[in-house]
Design a protein around this motif. Structure first.
Motif, PDB file in Angstrom:
ATOM      1  N   SER A   1       0.829  -1.204   0.000  1.00 35.04           N
ATOM      2  CA  SER A   1       0.000   0.000   0.000  1.00 35.04           C
ATOM      3  C   SER A   1       0.859   1.247   0.000  1.00 35.04           C
ATOM      4  O   SER A   1       1.982   1.282   0.520  1.00 35.04           O
ATOM      5  CB  SER A   1      -0.953   0.045   1.197  1.00 35.04           C
ATOM      6  N   ASN A   2       0.284   2.283  -0.580  1.00 38.17           N
ATOM      7  CA  ASN A   2       0.985   3.558  -0.711  1.00 38.17           C
ATOM      8  C   ASN A   2       1.002   4.380   0.581  1.00 38.17           C
ATOM      9  O   ASN A   2       1.438   5.533   0.571  1.00 38.17           O
ATOM     10  CB  ASN A   2       0.374   4.374  -1.847  1.00 38.17           C
ATOM     11  N   ILE A   3       0.559   3.788   1.687  1.00 30.92           N
ATOM     12  CA  ILE A   3       0.753   4.475   2.965  1.00 30.92           C
ATOM     13  C   ILE A   3       2.208   4.357   3.415  1.00 30.92           C
ATOM     14  O   ILE A   3       2.622   5.028   4.356  1.00 30.92           O
ATOM     15  CB  ILE A   3      -0.193   3.937   4.065  1.00 30.92           C
ATOM     16  N   PHE A   4       2.977   3.487   2.707  1.00 26.57           N
ATOM     17  CA  PHE A   4       4.401   3.341   2.987  1.00 26.57           C
ATOM     18  C   PHE A   4       5.227   3.781   1.785  1.00 26.57           C
ATOM     19  O   PHE A   4       4.748   3.799   0.653  1.00 26.57           O
ATOM     20  CB  PHE A   4       4.750   1.885   3.320  1.00 26.57           C
TER      21      PHE A   4
ATOM     22  N   GLU B   1      -7.082   9.227 -16.587  1.00 27.61           N
ATOM     23  CA  GLU B   1      -7.915   9.818 -15.536  1.00 27.61           C
ATOM     24  C   GLU B   1      -7.080  10.748 -14.658  1.00 27.61           C
ATOM     25  O   GLU B   1      -7.504  11.852 -14.317  1.00 27.61           O
ATOM     26  CB  GLU B   1      -8.543   8.722 -14.667  1.00 27.61           C
ATOM     27  N   CYS B   2      -5.905  10.296 -14.287  1.00 26.11           N
ATOM     28  CA  CYS B   2      -5.018  11.120 -13.468  1.00 26.11           C
ATOM     29  C   CYS B   2      -4.629  12.397 -14.211  1.00 26.11           C
ATOM     30  O   CYS B   2      -4.586  13.481 -13.624  1.00 26.11           O
ATOM     31  CB  CYS B   2      -3.772  10.330 -13.076  1.00 26.11           C
TER      32      CYS B   2
ATOM     33  N   THR C   1      -1.882  17.762  -4.473  1.00 25.84           N
ATOM     34  CA  THR C   1      -1.316  17.731  -3.131  1.00 25.84           C
ATOM     35  C   THR C   1      -1.847  16.511  -2.380  1.00 25.84           C
ATOM     36  O   THR C   1      -2.659  15.736  -2.915  1.00 25.84           O
ATOM     37  CB  THR C   1      -1.682  19.016  -2.382  1.00 25.84           C
ATOM     38  N   VAL C   2      -1.398  16.329  -1.149  1.00 28.96           N
ATOM     39  CA  VAL C   2      -1.773  15.157  -0.356  1.00 28.96           C
ATOM     40  C   VAL C   2      -3.294  14.994  -0.310  1.00 28.96           C
ATOM     41  O   VAL C   2      -4.024  15.934   0.013  1.00 28.96           O
ATOM     42  CB  VAL C   2      -1.212  15.275   1.079  1.00 28.96           C
ATOM     43  N   GLY C   3      -3.745  13.796  -0.675  1.00 24.91           N
ATOM     44  CA  GLY C   3      -5.167  13.480  -0.663  1.00 24.91           C
ATOM     45  C   GLY C   3      -5.908  13.758  -1.945  1.00 24.91           C
ATOM     46  O   GLY C   3      -7.075  13.377  -2.085  1.00 24.91           O
ATOM     47  N   ALA C   4      -5.248  14.425  -2.913  1.00 28.42           N
ATOM     48  CA  ALA C   4      -5.937  14.779  -4.160  1.00 28.42           C
ATOM     49  C   ALA C   4      -6.176  13.574  -5.065  1.00 28.42           C
ATOM     50  O   ALA C   4      -7.082  13.596  -5.908  1.00 28.42           O
ATOM     51  CB  ALA C   4      -5.142  15.841  -4.915  1.00 28.42           C
ATOM     52  N   HIS C   5      -5.392  12.535  -4.909  1.00 24.09           N
ATOM     53  CA  HIS C   5      -5.523  11.359  -5.770  1.00 24.09           C
ATOM     54  C   HIS C   5      -4.890  10.178  -5.045  1.00 24.09           C
ATOM     55  O   HIS C   5      -4.164  10.355  -4.070  1.00 24.09           O
ATOM     56  CB  HIS C   5      -4.833  11.616  -7.114  1.00 24.09           C
TER      57      HIS C   5
END
Length: 391
Positions: A61-64, A96-97, A261-265
């Motif tokens: 996961s991208n939390i790391f 999409e991104c 920014t953080v949380g945008a995608h």
């Protein structure tokens, strides 16, 4: 779900440019997973990359922090216009991104009203909702409810309409494939791409290139837009990036990505360690001088030979199009019929495309001997087509 019109061929294994069906029949594969298996089937470097990484780590996961993302992003940025990269699982996710990045840029600039995205007829950007609205092919949008707000279609080559799009104060971006794939292998003239860059800069519009099919060495340069000596602000890539393994990426300048920014995608699987290991191996091979040189050599040979076949079979071949090893052959007979004849009579696999053409999309590392074999098989298909047409 019955959404695929599949060919009557069950594939068991592949090696290089060749595929074998479950009954043992051998085919020359000039589809390459639709421009995806850029190094052919079972390339040893890619196989080893999968084996090595599979024994260590697949997903976290991208939390790391994932070191492979940094490594592949650095390689992509080093060999492109980009400063930043977002990893996805597919080309349509990369598109999409890109669309979100463009709109978010204008919002971050205090112009949230700039939402309009202009695409072109004959384009193909994938099957997600934003992507089908950007391409606006009626066969892909019909039945899925109202059109998404802010998406508009231009006729390919209509410079007057494109000028008006650039001048529109609510325009966010223009999206196009420098060389169309699905839509008919049409190349946007290099002078037009340079003009578009000038117009975009003048009116504060972003340029998005979809190089999912035409990028990664397919046209004879690493990126198709390099032929024009200009760059986009944002670019979607995929297909060849993983050599057949599902990887996509959205590349951008730091300025164009200022709103992301953080949380945008985000993405659950995008940029996973296994994909990054394969991507690093594939990109290193595809972006090498040797592979790019081979593309240009084989492309020159194929173009010469196919033009020769067009002269010999004017009752079968209308026109030869494309760039590099993204080759389109417009036909007199129905292209779907021709694909079947090539498969069954010549054991040659080719892809379909818009405007009644077939696409020849061999691996970028195809040899000259294998290219000769492809031409011979294509000639056999033309001879059979002539027989069927005369009957």
């Amino acid at each position: 779900m019955g959404v695929y019109n599949r060919a009557p061929l069950e594939v068991e294994r592949g090696q290089g440019v060749r595929l074998w069906s479950t009954d043992g029949t051998e085919y020359l594969d000039c589809v390459s997973g639709i421009s995806t298996n850029a190094l052919g089937h079972a390339h040893p470097r890619l196989v080893q990359a999968v084996k090595d990484q599979a024994e260590k780590l697949w997903h976290v996961s991208n939390i790391f922090k994932i070191p492979g993302q940094d490594a592949l992003a650095d390689a992509l940025c080093e060999k492109s216009f980009a400063d930043v990269v977002f990893f996805t699982n597919s080309g349509t996710e990369a598109v999409e991104c890109a669309l979100k990045t463009a709109r978010k840029f204008h919002s971050a600039n205090g112009q949230p009203e700039r939402i309009d995205i202009y695409g072109f007829d004959g384009s193909f950007h994938g099957r997600t909702y934003g992507a089908i609205n950007a391409a606006a092919n009626p066969s892909y949008t019909e039945g899925f409810g109202p059109r998404m707000e802010g998406f508009h279609q231009l006729v390919w080559g209509d410079k007057e309409a494109l000028t008006a799009a650039f001048e529109n104060p609510t325009t966010a971006a223009v999206i196009l494939e420098p060389v169309q794939g699905e839509g008919g292998c049409r190349s946007t003239p290099e002078e037009d791409l340079r003009w578009m860059r000038d117009m975009a800069d003048q009116y504060g519009v972003l340029i998005i290139f979809d190089e999912v099919q035409c990028g990664m060495g397919r046209t004879g340069k690493l990126w198709a837009h390099e032929w024009a000596g200009m760059t986009p602000d944002i670019m979607a890539i995929a297909k060849a990036l993983g050599g057949g393994f599902p990887i996509g990426a959205c590349l951008s300048t730091a300025e164009a990505a200022k709103g992301m920014t953080v949380g945008a995608h985000g993405s659950t699987f995008g940029g996973n360690p296994l994909a990054m290991a394969v991507g690093q191996a594939a990109f290193a091979e595809v972006s090498s001088d040797a592979v790019i040189a081979n593309v240009n050599e084989i492309a020159g040979y194929l173009k010469q030979q196919l033009h020769g076949l067009a002269e010999r079979f004017p009752d079968v071949i209308v026109e030869v199009r494309g760039k590099g090893l993204l080759v389109g052959v417009k036909l007199v007979p129905n292209n779907r019929d021709f694909m079947g004849w090539a498969r069954d009579e010549a054991r040659l696999l080719v892809a379909g495309g818009g405007d009644n053409l077939v696409r020849i999309l061999p691996p970028l590392n195809i040899t000259l001997e294998e290219a000769r074999e492809a031409v011979e098989k294509f000639e056999t298909a033309c001879e059979f087509a002539r027989t069927k047409l005369s009957a």
